[in-house]
Design an enzyme around this catalytic site. Structure first.
Site, mmCIF file in Angstrom:
data_model
loop_
_atom_site.group_PDB
_atom_site.id
_atom_site.type_symbol
_atom_site.label_atom_id
_atom_site.label_comp_id
_atom_site.label_asym_id
_atom_site.label_seq_id
_atom_site.Cartn_x
_atom_site.Cartn_y
_atom_site.Cartn_z
ATOM 1 N N GLU A 148 -4.182 -9.414 3.430
ATOM 2 C CA GLU A 148 -4.945 -9.141 4.652
ATOM 3 C C GLU A 148 -6.139 -10.075 4.828
ATOM 4 O O GLU A 148 -6.533 -10.386 5.965
ATOM 5 C CB GLU A 148 -5.420 -7.689 4.657
ATOM 6 C CG GLU A 148 -4.340 -6.662 4.926
ATOM 7 C CD GLU A 148 -3.567 -6.249 3.680
ATOM 8 O OE1 GLU A 148 -2.773 -5.306 3.753
ATOM 9 O OE2 GLU A 148 -3.756 -6.883 2.605
ATOM 10 N N GLU A 173 0.828 -1.208 0.000
ATOM 11 C CA GLU A 173 0.000 0.000 0.000
ATOM 12 C C GLU A 173 0.862 1.256 0.000
ATOM 13 O O GLU A 173 0.540 2.246 -0.671
ATOM 14 C CB GLU A 173 -0.938 -0.015 1.204
ATOM 15 C CG GLU A 173 -2.055 -1.047 1.057
ATOM 16 C CD GLU A 173 -2.982 -1.080 2.244
ATOM 17 O OE1 GLU A 173 -4.163 -0.737 2.079
ATOM 18 O OE2 GLU A 173 -2.529 -1.446 3.344
#
Length: 694
Positions: free
Chosen positions: A124, A104
């Site tokens: 995730e 990210e």
């Protein structure tokens, strides 16, 4: 937590949070400070962010979840906002691994230069979460909605070179990555603003409503019981339906909702459990290991063949021993057929099949196995048979070889006593199919040397298993507990439940299969053999007679076409059996029990609490080192999904006082065995003190 250097007009921020450069609060703060310094320095025209050591960044610091550090400023979103709004181009130089929050961060940079082979992922979802720093909003804008959704929902890594330059990566660079990234940064700085930002890109499909409706249906079907994948779909849908900043808010809200769920906590328990079970309190990390460059397997049946595949998959040559040529040929043919089936599915080439088969040396002679570093016995589960094998191995194996038994219930100490080297003997309980199941229950005998235990634990990792240590007792951890679960399942039949109702109830909470489908798959004759031994060794132990009755009819399960269910030739689909209904009805009449309606909640609690109580006894006795060891065994070997967290974690979430209260209530059942429901002392103690197993 980061190093700030200059290469001419390019500032290089190197994350230094070894070994994985996680996006901890300290690391985020250091990166933000580096950016502030670079943006304020008139001599700096561009910035490169990279990772020290072997990786860019593995992502969030999971130990900070649910702690103040996770929310402390600067958050990762704040760091990314500084990059996107900064006056100078920022280039991510990605090598090794860029996952989760690390990816990210890279997605928030203006440009990305990568090394070949770098692993890229947003994993995730495997922790019951979704990306919380713009991953669901930026990745699909860079690689497209369909590919982005697949990566986010699966969480699986993709190699950097799979992305065409100009999408996720602007350049794939061989050689010195940071030098290549600095050169690239100088070029984009010279070209001037505006710099590329993922947030400014658009991503859509021809019919977004239809695309995401189909995605929701597929994900709901494939990930039943897991809330995070569906949230991932909804977050990616925001890319096509909301302005970027609204999509970020949607993503963040979904992340905060998921992080508080029991499912996510259970999956994080699994994540840390995989690391915890590798640590043995009295075996130091620096214990010298014995070399394992070659192996031998005794027995080419279903288990022996699967165990052989584990070794050759890891490049370890195997000498495979059988007593008869026909059995040896059959075992080799099964191994080859398994590999060829994989090749037909495109997951392996035929050349690779041949390479792996070339690592197997078949033999009918014990003399040929003596030079192996480890030998695994995988013969019939009978002590007399094991004795004959281990006495022979003691004669032929070289000094220092590890002698392992694949027993699932028998006394490893007694097996070790058949040799003159009990320190070299260990239990390696593989689970069927051995080439697929992740669990390896490693049974430590009273005399097992520490280096033998440490070597076997390392070997488990080499062959891609999760090794969990157990002490010696009948059934070790997994099978000792499952016996109590199966006993309780039998009592439920006595009282009026059907096999299919019991199976449906436990499968509804997430188990891969219930106790009766599991029995039919494993072979009901296996349990029958164990019960016959129990009747002699423990005559006071109570069982339902129902399982013996179906075995007396030759209903051993799928292999005979009939067990608790009926099966059609060539089809493993279980069908309710009228014959079993008649057997159960006659049995209830014989024992004088009037059948009653039993609710699914009672079924689940009785099965689960049977596991939990026996688990507590195992902890007290030291057979299991920790509650998480029990949980990992059940999540990797017995079909309990990670989102439940294992039986001990499940009981913790229910509240141990509630568990004890329910057990006391079950003991009042007129058809119950009150001794069965006596809470283990550890369970009673923890419940009284308001504590938990984990």
């Amino acid at each position: 937590m980061s190093n700030y250097t200059r290469r001419g007009a390019v500032a290089v921020i190197t994350m230094a949070n070894p070994p994985m450069n996680t996006m901890s609060h300290a690391n985020r703060s250091a990166v933000k400070a580096g950016l502030d310094a670079a943006f304020a320095d008139a001599a700096v025209r561009a910035v490169v962010i990279t990772g020290g050591g072997k990786v860019f960044s593995s992502g969030a610091e999971i130990k900070e979840f649910n702690t103040p550090a996770a929310l402390a400023a600067p958050g990762l979103n704040e760091v990314i906002k500084a990059i996107e709004g900064g006056p100078k181009p920022v280039v991510a130089a990605i090598h090794g691994v860029a996952m989760g929050g690390g990816l990210e961060l890279a997605l928030g940079c203006h440009y990305r230069v990568g090394s070949p082979g770098a692993l890229i992922a947003l994993p995730e979802v495997k922790l019951g979460l979704l990306p919380g720093a713009g991953g669901t909003q930026r990745l699909p804008r860079l690689i497209g909605l369909e590919k982005g959704l697949d990566m986010i929902v699966s969480g699986n890594p993709v190699k950097s070179e799979k992305f065409a330059p100009g999408t996720l990566f602007d350049e794939i660079a061989d050689g010195d990555l940071v030098s290549a990234a600095c050169a690239f940064a100088e070029r984009v700085a010279a070209a001037g603003a505006p710099y590329k930002r993922a947030r400014d890109l658009q991503a859509t499909v021809a019919d977004p409503a239809a695309f995401f409706a189909a995605a929701q249906a597929r994900v709901a079907r494939e990930f039943r019981g897991y809330p995070a994948p569906l949230k991932c779909v909804a977050a990616v849908e925001a890319v096509a339906t909301m302005p970027f900043d609204d999509g970020l808010k949607f993503e963040r809200a979904a992340f905060l909702e998921l992080v508080a769920t029991t499912e996510s906590k259970a999956m994080r328990h699994f994540f840390f459990g995989e690391r915890t079970v590798a640590k043995i309190p009295d075996v130091p990390d620096d214990t010298p290991l014995r070399p394992v460059k070659s192996a031998a397997v005794i027995g080419a049946g279903t288990m022996g063949g699967g165990i052989t595949m584990n070794f050759i998959n890891a490049g370890i040559p195997v000498t495979l021993l059988e007593m008869k040529q026909e059995a040896l040929d059959r075992g080799l043919a099964t191994i080859r057929r398994n590999y060829e089936n994989t090749a037909r599915k495109g997951r392996m080439t035929m050349e690779e099949v041949d390479r792996r088969m070339a690592l197997v040396r078949p033999t009918l002679s014990y003399e040929d196995v003596g030079g192996a570093d480890i030998v695994v016995e995988a013969v019939f589960e009978d002590m007399a048979v094991k004795e004959a094998v281990f006495r022979k191995l003691d004669d032929v194996m070289k000094a220092g070889a590890i002698l392992a038994t694949n027993t699932s219930t028998l006394d490893v100490n007694r097996i070790a006593s058949f040799t003159r080297r009990p320190q070299d003997v260990i239990g390696t309980h593989f689970f069927s199919p051995a080439n697929v199941m992740r669990l390896l229950e490693i049974v430590r005998g009273a005399a097992t040397a520490k280096d033998v235990l440490a070597t076997t634990m390392k070997l488990a990792k080499t062959i891609q298993k999760i090794g969990v240590v157990a002490g010696v007792c009948d059934g070790f951890i997994g099978n000792r507990m499952i016996e109590q679960y199966s006993r309780q399942a039998g009592f439920l039949l006595d009282e009026g439940a059907s096999p299919q109702q019991v199976d449906r109830a436990i499968e509804a909470i997430g188990f891969a299969m219930g106790p009766f489908r599991m029995g039919d798959l494993a072979g009901n004759d296996v349990g029958w053999y164990i019960r016959k031994r129990r009747y002699v060794e423990k005559p006071g132990l109570k069982y339902s007679r129902s399982a013996d009755l179906i075995c007396e009819q030759g209903r051993f399960g799928q292999k005979t076409g009939a067990g608790w269910y009926d099966y059609k030739a060539g089809d493993r689909t279980p069908h309710p059996s009228p014959a079993v209904e008649e057997i159960l009805a006659a049995h209830r009449k014989a024992i004088g029990v009037a059948p009653r309606q039993i609710g699914d909640e009672e079924i689940v609690e009785r099965l689960m609490y049977a596991l939990v109580n026996e688990g507590a006894l195992l902890l007290e006795e030291g057979i299991a080192l920790r509650a998480v060891d029990i949980d990992m065994i059940y999540m990797t070997g017995y079909g309990m999904p990670p989102y439940l967290g294992g039986p001990m974690f499940w009981a913790d979430r229910k509240g141990l006082a509630n568990v004890v209260a329910s057990m006391n209530r079950f003991a009042q059942n007129p058809n119950a065995d009150p001794a069965f429901w006596k809470p283990a002392p550890l369970l009673a103690k923890l419940a009284a003190e308001g504590k938990t197993f984990n």
